[in-house]
Write a protein that holds these residues in place. Structure first.
Motif, PDB file in Angstrom:
ATOM      1  N   SER A  18       0.841  -1.187   0.000  1.00 14.27           N
ATOM      2  CA  SER A  18       0.000   0.000   0.000  1.00 14.27           C
ATOM      3  C   SER A  18       0.877   1.239   0.000  1.00 14.27           C
ATOM      4  O   SER A  18       2.068   1.184   0.281  1.00 14.27           O
ATOM      5  N   ALA A  19       0.278   2.358  -0.320  1.00 13.79           N
ATOM      6  CA  ALA A  19       1.045   3.600  -0.352  1.00 13.79           C
ATOM      7  C   ALA A  19       1.053   4.250   1.029  1.00 13.79           C
ATOM      8  O   ALA A  19       1.219   5.450   1.162  1.00 13.79           O
ATOM      9  N   SER A  20       0.882   3.456   2.071  1.00 12.43           N
ATOM     10  CA  SER A  20       0.728   3.994   3.428  1.00 12.43           C
ATOM     11  C   SER A  20       1.921   4.812   3.907  1.00 12.43           C
ATOM     12  O   SER A  20       3.057   4.349   3.920  1.00 12.43           O
ATOM     13  N   LYS A  21       1.636   6.032   4.301  1.00 17.65           N
ATOM     14  CA  LYS A  21       2.672   6.913   4.826  1.00 17.65           C
ATOM     15  C   LYS A  21       3.089   6.445   6.219  1.00 17.65           C
ATOM     16  O   LYS A  21       4.248   6.574   6.619  1.00 17.65           O
ATOM     17  N   GLN A  22       2.124   5.879   6.932  1.00 18.41           N
ATOM     18  CA  GLN A  22       2.390   5.388   8.281  1.00 18.41           C
ATOM     19  C   GLN A  22       3.519   4.350   8.283  1.00 18.41           C
ATOM     20  O   GLN A  22       4.477   4.475   9.035  1.00 18.41           O
ATOM     21  N   ILE A  23       3.427   3.367   7.400  1.00 15.49           N
ATOM     22  CA  ILE A  23       4.463   2.335   7.359  1.00 15.49           C
ATOM     23  C   ILE A  23       5.795   2.955   6.953  1.00 15.49           C
ATOM     24  O   ILE A  23       6.841   2.661   7.531  1.00 15.49           O
ATOM     25  N   GLU A  24       5.731   3.833   5.975  1.00 12.45           N
ATOM     26  CA  GLU A  24       6.952   4.497   5.519  1.00 12.45           C
ATOM     27  C   GLU A  24       7.635   5.221   6.679  1.00 12.45           C
ATOM     28  O   GLU A  24       8.848   5.118   6.867  1.00 12.45           O
ATOM     29  N   ASP A  25       6.844   5.939   7.465  1.00 12.85           N
ATOM     30  CA  ASP A  25       7.414   6.677   8.590  1.00 12.85           C
ATOM     31  C   ASP A  25       8.020   5.742   9.633  1.00 12.85           C
ATOM     32  O   ASP A  25       9.083   6.019  10.186  1.00 12.85           O
ATOM     33  N   GLU A  26       7.337   4.631   9.879  1.00 17.81           N
ATOM     34  CA  GLU A  26       7.889   3.686  10.862  1.00 17.81           C
ATOM     35  C   GLU A  26       9.188   3.076  10.352  1.00 17.81           C
ATOM     36  O   GLU A  26      10.112   2.822  11.120  1.00 17.81           O
ATOM     37  N   ILE A  27       9.240   2.838   9.055  1.00 19.68           N
ATOM     38  CA  ILE A  27      10.483   2.324   8.475  1.00 19.68           C
ATOM     39  C   ILE A  27      11.588   3.371   8.632  1.00 19.68           C
ATOM     40  O   ILE A  27      12.706   3.060   9.041  1.00 19.68           O
ATOM     41  N   PHE A  28      11.238   4.586   8.354  1.00 21.92           N
ATOM     42  CA  PHE A  28      12.235   5.654   8.485  1.00 21.92           C
ATOM     43  C   PHE A  28      12.763   5.753   9.920  1.00 21.92           C
ATOM     44  O   PHE A  28      13.965   5.934  10.141  1.00 21.92           O
ATOM     45  N   ASP A  29      11.865   5.615  10.891  1.00 22.60           N
ATOM     46  CA  ASP A  29      12.285   5.701  12.293  1.00 22.60           C
ATOM     47  C   ASP A  29      13.369   4.684  12.640  1.00 22.60           C
ATOM     48  O   ASP A  29      14.200   4.936  13.509  1.00 22.60           O
ATOM     49  N   CYS A  30      13.352   3.561  11.965  1.00 19.53           N
ATOM     50  CA  CYS A  30      14.358   2.531  12.240  1.00 19.53           C
ATOM     51  C   CYS A  30      15.760   2.962  11.832  1.00 19.53           C
ATOM     52  O   CYS A  30      16.739   2.324  12.188  1.00 19.53           O
ATOM     53  N   THR A  31      15.868   4.004  11.037  1.00 22.72           N
ATOM     54  CA  THR A  31      17.196   4.435  10.585  1.00 22.72           C
ATOM     55  C   THR A  31      17.818   5.458  11.520  1.00 22.72           C
ATOM     56  O   THR A  31      18.967   5.824  11.369  1.00 22.72           O
ATOM     57  N   LYS A  32      17.019   5.919  12.489  1.00 25.34           N
ATOM     58  CA  LYS A  32      17.461   7.094  13.244  1.00 25.34           C
ATOM     59  C   LYS A  32      18.682   6.869  14.138  1.00 25.34           C
ATOM     60  O   LYS A  32      19.381   7.827  14.454  1.00 25.34           O
ATOM     61  N   ASP A  33      18.921   5.624  14.525  1.00 27.30           N
ATOM     62  CA  ASP A  33      20.073   5.388  15.397  1.00 27.30           C
ATOM     63  C   ASP A  33      21.391   5.248  14.646  1.00 27.30           C
ATOM     64  O   ASP A  33      22.450   5.191  15.257  1.00 27.30           O
ATOM     65  N   ALA A  34      21.296   5.155  13.339  1.00 28.79           N
ATOM     66  CA  ALA A  34      22.533   5.038  12.560  1.00 28.79           C
ATOM     67  C   ALA A  34      23.173   6.410  12.456  1.00 28.79           C
ATOM     68  O   ALA A  34      22.928   7.164  11.536  1.00 28.79           O
ATOM     69  N   LEU A  35      24.010   6.735  13.449  1.00 28.12           N
ATOM     70  CA  LEU A  35      24.527   8.097  13.516  1.00 28.12           C
ATOM     71  C   LEU A  35      25.864   8.267  12.798  1.00 28.12           C
ATOM     72  O   LEU A  35      26.248   9.347  12.407  1.00 28.12           O
ATOM     73  N   LYS A  36      26.574   7.146  12.641  1.00 31.99           N
ATOM     74  CA  LYS A  36      27.912   7.270  12.056  1.00 31.99           C
ATOM     75  C   LYS A  36      27.872   7.214  10.531  1.00 31.99           C
ATOM     76  O   LYS A  36      28.592   7.934   9.864  1.00 31.99           O
ATOM     77  N   SER A  37      27.020   6.360   9.998  1.00 36.60           N
ATOM     78  CA  SER A  37      26.957   6.248   8.541  1.00 36.60           C
ATOM     79  C   SER A  37      26.136   7.395   7.994  1.00 36.60           C
ATOM     80  O   SER A  37      25.289   7.946   8.684  1.00 36.60           O
ATOM     81  N   SER A  38      26.385   7.708   6.719  1.00 36.30           N
ATOM     82  CA  SER A  38      25.431   8.631   6.131  1.00 36.30           C
ATOM     83  C   SER A  38      24.304   7.782   5.544  1.00 36.30           C
ATOM     84  O   SER A  38      24.529   6.759   4.914  1.00 36.30           O
ATOM     85  N   VAL A  39      23.083   8.205   5.844  1.00 33.95           N
ATOM     86  CA  VAL A  39      21.926   7.410   5.475  1.00 33.95           C
ATOM     87  C   VAL A  39      21.110   8.171   4.446  1.00 33.95           C
ATOM     88  O   VAL A  39      20.779   9.336   4.627  1.00 33.95           O
ATOM     89  N   PHE A  40      20.816   7.500   3.342  1.00 37.73           N
ATOM     90  CA  PHE A  40      20.047   8.135   2.282  1.00 37.73           C
ATOM     91  C   PHE A  40      18.765   7.338   2.096  1.00 37.73           C
ATOM     92  O   PHE A  40      18.801   6.149   1.794  1.00 37.73           O
ATOM     93  N   PHE A  41      17.639   7.999   2.351  1.00 35.47           N
ATOM     94  CA  PHE A  41      16.340   7.324   2.342  1.00 35.47           C
ATOM     95  C   PHE A  41      15.580   7.718   1.086  1.00 35.47           C
ATOM     96  O   PHE A  41      15.317   8.894   0.860  1.00 35.47           O
TER      97      PHE A  41
END
Ligand code: ADP
Ligand code: ZN
Ligand code: ZN
Length: 723
Positions: free
Chosen positions: A692-715
């Motif tokens: 689905s085009a759900s923004k909710q799932i997308e946002d939750e997926i994005f939240d999982c990247t937030k602890d990666a502080l050392k790498s540069s993360v491109f979403f």
């Protein structure tokens, strides 16, 4: 009073809003830039809000040091847009704000330009000039003209005469600001009577909603745009029109300049720093009322917008591929809503995504099915290159194309030969039977990677051995790669030694205005052949072009992504649209190794709707956008262990998201990127496909990247490029 400040440092840890105190006499306004103390340093920041009270304890709040700009540089609408872009595209506030204020303004290196004028002063003693003839004449001239540019006077009478008058106080200087403007050649406005399909489009487009203007090449969309802009201006409003960089040709710009004169501001990559600085300021002050430009023009600080137009809306260049990644069509929609004005998306070959929206009624479809001058669209002939090989012709040009070129030359007309170099990614294909190496799981072409001599799938990461024989027919004529423009020109020149052959690609247009020179040269030479890449596909209106040759159509087809068929269709349509635009009949020779591919049938018949149906069907079955969302999260760091660790912990968190949305997540995997190192950074990625085009799932997926502080993360959502 307190100011809410975003620090102008593009780092994750500072992506917050900080409170600063405003000293009593400081006139801080929202949208201004300021200097603030930060730790032991002094940093620049953007004021995004003002408030009476701060939740912080008073001794924790430091005062703003000073104001950088006399006036705000960011307007209210843009501050709201910032919030939207941060959440919609998962961006940091600073990187968005920087998009709004060009570096020429931010860095303070470019200055306003002033011109000096001489005027007569009141206390002038003419008698004292009896023996200074030059000075006398200057004074007389000034008596007549009142005011003369200083540089002109110096040129005519010499610097010393002028200086003498200045020293005596007989003449005075006045400073006047001049605005540097992009150079445009002579332009004049065509008087055009609208035809019924144009008239209908203009009358219909009036509501604050999105319209998809589907008009064949040459249907006169530009005229529709200009009328809509005039309509907005006559209501006291302004307009923004986006055009892809490569079709922002001098011809197009001149057309707009001729119609709208000084009200227009142009924004594109070949402006000088001074020109960009001045155009931006003319927009900001409200002097310019129509902004025409490439992608970044959507951030123009223009107010009271009455219409927003996105021409060639299917173009991928509307999405910025590097950080900060955003879709300018989404930004355009936001601004249209904010200003309660219509948004017009125009194209001869709308994107599948947007046409699907028209089908479901989310946006309104408008059609212009015939050319404005009543001329037919050129006939497209599909030429089977495998047949040529079988007949002993292993060259770049088919017999048909060569004989058509000979005819053009004989008739003293012009031809354009198009090759697709941006689709240069090397696929493996059999020149005997047309077999193409594809991923077993993903049904997209495999891409050859030279550095490890492997074929790779850019969607699932699977690797395959390089083929030396065709698995289908056993031939060893299986190879990868494409021919470039240079090679085509040299081969052509051998065949037609006396004909003017011009080349246009990234290499030949890197110098300022060389683009224009090549086009002018082509326009004035008969016969002539222009060989080029995407650059010649759009926006050009040459009346003597009667033949278009597409040298290797498959180059765009076999790109390794799900949009390649759509792009191929659109390119063929665009390129074909260059032929037979005036009274001379046009023809298109399309060379291909896969003559039976459905894209060529539909393209040759100019059957967009048929193509759309077929393509939408395939995407729905294979679960590709717009019937799903593809998310790629790219991690990179110079330390491979760091990337791997951060990728892994992100993946582990994602497993929980997948658990939660087990029915919506079709696919999820972590892998090395197809290009595993760029500039000594290691690249790993997680690819997820959601139903689905759900923004909710997308946002939750994005939240999982937030602890990666050392790498540069491109979403990225629905990335243009998976390599
Ligand atoms: P598009 O952008 O749809 O491909 P253009 O706007 O470039 O088409 O128009 C194609 C040509 O038709 C241009 O030369 C334009 O001046 C001309 N044209 C546009 N509208 C009319 C009209 N109503 N009558 C005659 N010619 C027109
Ligand atoms: Zn084969
Ligand atoms: Zn695959």
């Amino acid at each position: 009073m307190f100011a809410e400040v975003i620090i102008d440092q593009d780092v994750k840890a500072l992506d917050k809003v900080f409170d600063y105190a405003i000293a009593g006499d400081m006139d801080v306004k929202k949208g201004m830039r300021v200097y603030v103390p930060f730790g032991k340093r002094t940093l620049q920041g953007f004021v995004i809000g003002l408030k009476e009270k701060s939740e912080l304890t008073p001794n924790k709040i430091k005062p703003i040091i000073s104001i950088i700009d006399e006036q705000p540089v960011i307007k209210e609408e843009m501050l709201i847009l910032m919030q939207y872009m941060c959440s919609e595209f998962h961006l940091r506030q600073t990187s968005v704000l920087r998009l709004f204020v060009p570096s020429e303004i931010r860095e303070g290196k470019v200055k306003e330009l002033f011109e000096k004028y001489a005027v007569l002063s009141e206390n002038i003693d003419k008698n004292s000039l009896k023996r200074a003839i030059k000075q006398q004449i200057i004074v007389e001239k000034l008596e007549i003209y009142k005011r003369i540019r200083l540089s002109e006077l110096k040129n005519e009478f010499g610097a010393s005469a002028v200086k003498a008058l200045l020293d005596k106080g007989f003449i005075l200087l006045e400073k006047e600001q001049v605005f540097r403007k992009p150079y445009l050649s002579e332009h004049f406005d065509k008087k055009i009577t609208l035809n019924p399909q144009q008239d209908n489009a203009i009358k219909t487009i009036c509501q604050p909603k999105t319209y998809l203007l589907h008009g064949v090449t040459g249907s006169g969309k530009t005229e529709v745009y200009m009328h809509l802009i005039s309509k907005a201006l006559s209501q006291g409003k302004t307009a923004i029109m986006l055009v892809p960089e490569i079709s922002l040709t001098p011809q197009v710009m001149s057309t707009f300049k001729a119609r709208f004169g000084e009200q227009i501001a142009l924004i594109h990559s070949s402006l000088s720093a001074g020109e960009r600085f001045d155009e931006w300021r003319r927009i900001f002050s409200g002097d310019a009322k129509v902004v025409v430009g490439a992608r970044s023009a959507i951030f123009a600080p223009i107010e009271n917008v009455g219409i927003i137009i996105v021409d060639e809306e299917h173009e991928q260049s509307y999405i910025s591929e590097s950080n900060p990644r955003f879709d300018s069509k989404e930004v355009a929609l936001f601004r249209a809503k904010f200003n309660h004005c219509p948004l017009v998306l125009g194209s001869a070959t709308p994107s599948i995504e947007d046409y699907q929206k028209a089908v479901t009624g989310e946006i309104q479809l408008l059609e212009m099915p015939v050319r404005a001058n009543g001329r037919p669209l050129p006939k497209i002939q599909i030429i089977d290159m495998l047949n040529e090989i079988r007949a002993g012709n292993g060259g770049i040009f088919s017999t048909q194309l060569l004989s058509d070129l000979a005819k053009v030359i004989n008739d003293k007309k012009q031809a354009m030969l198009f090759i697709n170099r941006r689709g240069y990614s090397s696929f493996m294909m059999c020149r005997e039977c047309g077999y193409l190496a594809k991923c077993k799981d993903c049904d997209v072409s495999l891409v050859y990677h030279r550095e490890d001599n492997r074929l790779k799938c850019h969607y699932c990461g699977k690797q395959y051995k390089v083929l030396d024989r065709c698995p289908n027919c056993g031939s060893d004529k299986i190879k990868q790669g494409a021919v470039g423009t240079e090679r085509i020109v040299s081969e052509l020149q051998k065949i037609f030694p006396d004909v003017k052959i011009l080349r246009m690609d990234n290499d030949t247009v890197s110098k300022k205005n060389s683009h224009q020179k090549i086009l002018e040269q082509f326009a004035s030479t008969l016969p002539a052949i222009l060989v080029g890449t995407q650059m010649i596909a759009k926006g050009h209106d040459f009346e003597n072009v009667t033949l278009v040759g597409i040298v290797d159509a498959d180059q765009s087809l076999y790109r390794s992504d799900y949009r390649s068929t759509e792009r191929c269709f659109s390119l063929i349509t665009q390129v074909s649209g260059r032929a037979g635009r005036s009274q001379f009949e046009g023809k298109v020779d399309l060379q291909t190794y896969s003559p039976r591919h459905y894209v060529y049938k539909f393209a040759a018949n100019y059957d967009y709707k048929g193509f759309f149906k077929k393509e939408a069907n395939i995407r729905a079955t294979a679960k590709f956008p717009p019937f799903s969302k593809i998310i790629r999260i790219l991690f990179s760091n110079t330390d491979e262990n760091v990337v791997k660790d951060e990728l892994k912990s992100c993946y582990n968190r994602l497993l929980q998201v997948r658990e939660k949305y087990i029915d919506d997540i079709i696919y999820m995997d972590a892998m090395k990127s197809p290009i595993k190192r760029i500039k000594s950074s290691f690249r790993y990625q997680i690819v997820i496909r959601i139903k689905s085009a759900s923004k909710q799932i997308e946002d939750e997926i994005f939240d999982c990247t937030k602890d990666a502080l050392k790498s540069s993360v491109f979403f990225e959502v629905n990335p243009e490029n998976m390599s």
